[in-house]
Design a protein around this motif. Structure first.
Motif, PDB file in Angstrom:
ATOM      1  N   GLY A  99       0.810  -1.209   0.000  1.00 28.25           N
ATOM      2  CA  GLY A  99       0.000   0.000   0.000  1.00 28.25           C
ATOM      3  C   GLY A  99       0.841   1.256   0.000  1.00 28.25           C
ATOM      4  O   GLY A  99       2.014   1.268  -0.364  1.00 28.25           O
ATOM      5  N   VAL A 100       0.204   2.340   0.427  1.00 30.02           N
ATOM      6  CA  VAL A 100       0.874   3.645   0.443  1.00 30.02           C
ATOM      7  C   VAL A 100       0.890   4.258   1.840  1.00 30.02           C
ATOM      8  O   VAL A 100       1.197   5.433   2.001  1.00 30.02           O
ATOM      9  CB  VAL A 100       0.192   4.623  -0.552  1.00 30.02           C
ATOM     10  CG1 VAL A 100       0.293   4.105  -1.978  1.00 30.02           C
ATOM     11  CG2 VAL A 100      -1.265   4.891  -0.170  1.00 30.02           C
ATOM     12  N   GLY A 101       0.565   3.464   2.850  1.00 28.68           N
ATOM     13  CA  GLY A 101       0.509   4.012   4.213  1.00 28.68           C
ATOM     14  C   GLY A 101      -0.633   4.981   4.388  1.00 28.68           C
ATOM     15  O   GLY A 101      -0.516   5.976   5.102  1.00 28.68           O
ATOM     16  N   LEU A 102      -1.763   4.685   3.759  1.00 34.08           N
ATOM     17  CA  LEU A 102      -2.877   5.626   3.696  1.00 34.08           C
ATOM     18  C   LEU A 102      -3.636   5.693   5.021  1.00 34.08           C
ATOM     19  O   LEU A 102      -4.029   4.678   5.578  1.00 34.08           O
ATOM     20  CB  LEU A 102      -3.827   5.207   2.580  1.00 34.08           C
ATOM     21  CG  LEU A 102      -4.986   6.144   2.242  1.00 34.08           C
ATOM     22  CD1 LEU A 102      -4.466   7.470   1.704  1.00 34.08           C
ATOM     23  CD2 LEU A 102      -5.914   5.477   1.220  1.00 34.08           C
ATOM     24  N   GLN A 103      -3.839   6.930   5.515  1.00 34.50           N
ATOM     25  CA  GLN A 103      -4.655   7.194   6.704  1.00 34.50           C
ATOM     26  C   GLN A 103      -5.605   8.340   6.371  1.00 34.50           C
ATOM     27  O   GLN A 103      -5.162   9.454   6.105  1.00 34.50           O
ATOM     28  CB  GLN A 103      -3.768   7.598   7.898  1.00 34.50           C
ATOM     29  CG  GLN A 103      -2.760   6.556   8.327  1.00 34.50           C
ATOM     30  CD  GLN A 103      -3.401   5.350   8.992  1.00 34.50           C
ATOM     31  OE1 GLN A 103      -4.494   5.454   9.537  1.00 34.50           O
ATOM     32  NE2 GLN A 103      -2.721   4.211   8.951  1.00 34.50           N
ATOM     33  N   LEU A 104      -6.909   8.064   6.386  1.00 32.05           N
ATOM     34  CA  LEU A 104      -7.888   9.079   5.986  1.00 32.05           C
ATOM     35  C   LEU A 104      -8.942   9.309   7.074  1.00 32.05           C
ATOM     36  O   LEU A 104     -10.091   9.595   6.762  1.00 32.05           O
ATOM     37  CB  LEU A 104      -8.578   8.680   4.680  1.00 32.05           C
ATOM     38  CG  LEU A 104      -7.742   8.758   3.409  1.00 32.05           C
ATOM     39  CD1 LEU A 104      -8.552   8.323   2.201  1.00 32.05           C
ATOM     40  CD2 LEU A 104      -7.182  10.158   3.206  1.00 32.05           C
ATOM     41  N   GLN A 105      -8.553   9.214   8.336  1.00 29.95           N
ATOM     42  CA  GLN A 105      -9.553   9.411   9.382  1.00 29.95           C
ATOM     43  C   GLN A 105      -9.905  10.895   9.544  1.00 29.95           C
ATOM     44  O   GLN A 105     -11.058  11.250   9.704  1.00 29.95           O
ATOM     45  CB  GLN A 105      -9.058   8.831  10.702  1.00 29.95           C
ATOM     46  CG  GLN A 105      -7.641   9.233  11.070  1.00 29.95           C
ATOM     47  CD  GLN A 105      -7.071   8.350  12.171  1.00 29.95           C
ATOM     48  OE1 GLN A 105      -7.801   7.587  12.786  1.00 29.95           O
ATOM     49  NE2 GLN A 105      -5.783   8.447  12.412  1.00 29.95           N
ATOM     50  N   ASP A 106      -8.936  11.763   9.476  1.00 32.95           N
ATOM     51  CA  ASP A 106      -9.142  13.213   9.529  1.00 32.95           C
ATOM     52  C   ASP A 106      -7.797  13.880   9.769  1.00 32.95           C
ATOM     53  O   ASP A 106      -6.778  13.214   9.923  1.00 32.95           O
ATOM     54  CB  ASP A 106     -10.142  13.633  10.634  1.00 32.95           C
ATOM     55  CG  ASP A 106      -9.725  13.144  12.018  1.00 32.95           C
ATOM     56  OD1 ASP A 106      -8.524  13.201  12.334  1.00 32.95           O
ATOM     57  OD2 ASP A 106     -10.592  12.697  12.782  1.00 32.95           O
ATOM     58  N   SER A 107      -7.768  15.202   9.789  1.00 31.25           N
ATOM     59  CA  SER A 107      -6.593  15.940  10.241  1.00 31.25           C
ATOM     60  C   SER A 107      -7.073  17.028  11.195  1.00 31.25           C
ATOM     61  O   SER A 107      -8.277  17.306  11.295  1.00 31.25           O
ATOM     62  CB  SER A 107      -5.826  16.550   9.061  1.00 31.25           C
ATOM     63  OG  SER A 107      -6.572  17.597   8.465  1.00 31.25           O
ATOM     64  N   LEU A 108      -6.134  17.622  11.909  1.00 34.96           N
ATOM     65  CA  LEU A 108      -6.455  18.689  12.844  1.00 34.96           C
ATOM     66  C   LEU A 108      -5.780  19.982  12.409  1.00 34.96           C
ATOM     67  O   LEU A 108      -4.658  19.968  11.888  1.00 34.96           O
ATOM     68  CB  LEU A 108      -5.986  18.337  14.264  1.00 34.96           C
ATOM     69  CG  LEU A 108      -6.592  17.080  14.898  1.00 34.96           C
ATOM     70  CD1 LEU A 108      -6.005  16.876  16.292  1.00 34.96           C
ATOM     71  CD2 LEU A 108      -8.105  17.156  14.945  1.00 34.96           C
ATOM     72  N   MET A 109      -6.454  21.080  12.610  1.00 36.84           N
ATOM     73  CA  MET A 109      -5.898  22.410  12.370  1.00 36.84           C
ATOM     74  C   MET A 109      -5.973  23.183  13.680  1.00 36.84           C
ATOM     75  O   MET A 109      -7.047  23.225  14.309  1.00 36.84           O
ATOM     76  CB  MET A 109      -6.681  23.128  11.277  1.00 36.84           C
ATOM     77  CG  MET A 109      -6.114  24.479  10.878  1.00 36.84           C
ATOM     78  SD  MET A 109      -6.929  25.127   9.384  1.00 36.84           S
ATOM     79  CE  MET A 109      -8.595  25.408   9.994  1.00 36.84           C
ATOM     80  N   VAL A 110      -4.858  23.749  14.120  1.00 38.52           N
ATOM     81  CA  VAL A 110      -4.825  24.421  15.421  1.00 38.52           C
ATOM     82  C   VAL A 110      -4.202  25.800  15.270  1.00 38.52           C
ATOM     83  O   VAL A 110      -3.488  26.085  14.302  1.00 38.52           O
ATOM     84  CB  VAL A 110      -4.028  23.604  16.459  1.00 38.52           C
ATOM     85  CG1 VAL A 110      -4.589  22.201  16.598  1.00 38.52           C
ATOM     86  CG2 VAL A 110      -2.551  23.544  16.108  1.00 38.52           C
ATOM     87  N   CYS A 111      -4.472  26.652  16.248  1.00 38.50           N
ATOM     88  CA  CYS A 111      -3.801  27.952  16.298  1.00 38.50           C
ATOM     89  C   CYS A 111      -3.751  28.440  17.739  1.00 38.50           C
ATOM     90  O   CYS A 111      -4.558  28.052  18.582  1.00 38.50           O
ATOM     91  CB  CYS A 111      -4.489  28.984  15.401  1.00 38.50           C
ATOM     92  SG  CYS A 111      -5.997  29.706  16.073  1.00 38.50           S
ATOM     93  N   HIS A 112      -2.781  29.295  18.013  1.00 39.31           N
ATOM     94  CA  HIS A 112      -2.693  29.974  19.300  1.00 39.31           C
ATOM     95  C   HIS A 112      -3.729  31.096  19.340  1.00 39.31           C
ATOM     96  O   HIS A 112      -4.159  31.610  18.297  1.00 39.31           O
ATOM     97  CB  HIS A 112      -1.292  30.543  19.499  1.00 39.31           C
ATOM     98  CG  HIS A 112      -0.226  29.492  19.597  1.00 39.31           C
ATOM     99  ND1 HIS A 112      -0.003  28.770  20.734  1.00 39.31           N
ATOM    100  CD2 HIS A 112       0.676  29.047  18.676  1.00 39.31           C
ATOM    101  CE1 HIS A 112       0.995  27.926  20.536  1.00 39.31           C
ATOM    102  NE2 HIS A 112       1.420  28.067  19.289  1.00 39.31           N
ATOM    103  N   GLY A 113      -4.115  31.475  20.544  1.00 37.91           N
ATOM    104  CA  GLY A 113      -5.107  32.537  20.686  1.00 37.91           C
ATOM    105  C   GLY A 113      -4.705  33.823  19.996  1.00 37.91           C
ATOM    106  O   GLY A 113      -5.545  34.532  19.428  1.00 37.91           O
ATOM    107  N   SER A 114      -3.402  34.118  19.996  1.00 30.35           N
ATOM    108  CA  SER A 114      -2.933  35.361  19.380  1.00 30.35           C
ATOM    109  C   SER A 114      -3.073  35.357  17.862  1.00 30.35           C
ATOM    110  O   SER A 114      -3.019  36.413  17.228  1.00 30.35           O
ATOM    111  CB  SER A 114      -1.467  35.593  19.753  1.00 30.35           C
ATOM    112  OG  SER A 114      -0.666  34.494  19.340  1.00 30.35           O
TER     113      SER A 114
END
Length: 352
Positions: A99-114
């Motif tokens: 295979g290709v090491g496929l993971q499609l569960q989701d990703s996360l996007m984060v940021c600091h309050g500033s």
């Protein structure tokens, strides 16, 4: 009866094209400037080897708009089909890793309050897709990414994911044993049905240009420098890619097998291939440490630098005439866009 097709460049685009063409029973010859099927870090090699392999059609709307999202969504489906095909091939060839090491569960996007203001601008670009972009509470964030610093703003991007580029590149090549590989043979130029090599010209029914920045003399493409850092972090629990909305870089942390992580990536308008700079190293690691404090004890395994092929508008570039297809300009979206771009180009040419 299949056609004789020559492919210039054994990067991601070339290997995916070769797979599709071989499955359509064409006779494929692959020409590659490097001397190896799997060149090592530090050797001249395609940009795909340096990538983290993120598959982020939602998040990449920030740089590519709806065109990138639509192609990316199609590619997600194609990667699942390609992954299944490679796994089936591996069963017949006794390969240990498939295979290709496929993971499609989701990703996360984060940021600091500033940086929340910048985050809101990005979220507006994501077209308010509440079914795919979900704001998380603190307890939900901790469950999805243990070790993530508390107090961050976090969104879950449903359906996104990542793959493992080195594994994918190796298995894409292994799945086409009928392809003839010509290593150490750079293609110096192409015309319809013809490749110019150091020893002279060779003719084919069709030729496909997948040389990336190597085609800059004939294609409107430039190299954009990208730097990544690979860490060893034993015991660090991360199963999905995390993207930090950062004032300077689009920083991501992507898990790899064996307790490794990829931190990237810079995006510098330069065709310099020299080793990673001190500034880039400090900024990328500081950004990663700012959201994952436990990375303080991680170890730097290696760094890598490469040139992404980019067009003036940073979108994929396809040019087709009878006997010749040029595919280029995947920029920072290569793993995300290549399957869909190749599918359409080969279909339009009635090759697949």
């Amino acid at each position: 009866m299949g056609l004789r097709i020559g492919v210039a460049g054994a990067g991601l685009v070339g290997r995916l094209a070769a797979l599709a063409l071989a499955r359509a029973e064409h006779e494929v010859t692959m020409f590659e400037a490097s001397d190896s099927l799997s060149p090592k870090s530090g050797e001249p090699r395609a940009a795909a080897w340096t990538s983290a392999g993120m598959l982020s059609p939602i998040a990449e709307m920030e740089t590519g708009g709806n065109a990138v999202r639509q192609l990316g969504e199609r590619s997600l489906h194609l990667w699942q089909e390609i992954d299944a095909h490679l796994r089936t091939h591996a069963k017949t060839s006794s390969a240990l890793d498939s295979g290709v090491g496929l993971q499609l569960q989701d990703s996360l996007m984060v940021c600091h309050g500033s940086d929340l203001g910048s985050a809101q601008r990005v979220l507006r670009l994501l077209d308010g897709d509440s079914a795919r972009v979900i704001k998380l509470a603190a307890d939900e964030t901790a469950a999805l990414a243990p070790g993530l610093k508390t107090g961050l703003h976090c969104w879950r991007l449903i359906g996104e994911g990542h793959l493992y580029p080195a594994l994918a590149m190796q298995n894409l090549a292994a799945a086409v044993p009928q392809v003839r590989w010509r290593f150490g043979e750079p293609v110096l130029g192409l015309t319809p049905g013809c490749m110019q090599l150091r020893h002279g010209a060779e003719s084919f029914d069709w030729v496909i240009d997948a040389r990336g920045v190597g085609a800059a003399a004939e294609v409107p493409v430039r190299g954009v420098r990208g730097e990544v850092i690979v860490l060893a972090a034993p015991g660090f629990q991360l199963h999905r890619a995390v993207r930090l909305l950062h004032p300077r870089w689009r920083v991501y942390i992507v898990p790899r097998p064996d307790g490794q992580l990829v931190v990237g990536a810079t995006e510098i308008e330069s065709e310099d291939r020299s080793p990673i700079s001190v500034q880039s190293t400090m900024e990328l690691l500081s950004a990663a440490f700012s959201i994952f404090p436990s990375l303080a004890e991680a170890r730097i395994l290696w760094t890598d630098v490469n040139l992404r092929p980019a067009t003036p508008d940073n979108l994929p570039w396809v040019d087709t005439e009878k006997g010749l297809i040029r595919l280029n300009g995947m920029f920072r979206h290569g793993w995300l866009l290549a399957p869909a771009v190749i599918e359409k180009a080969l279909s339009d040419a009635n090759l697949c």
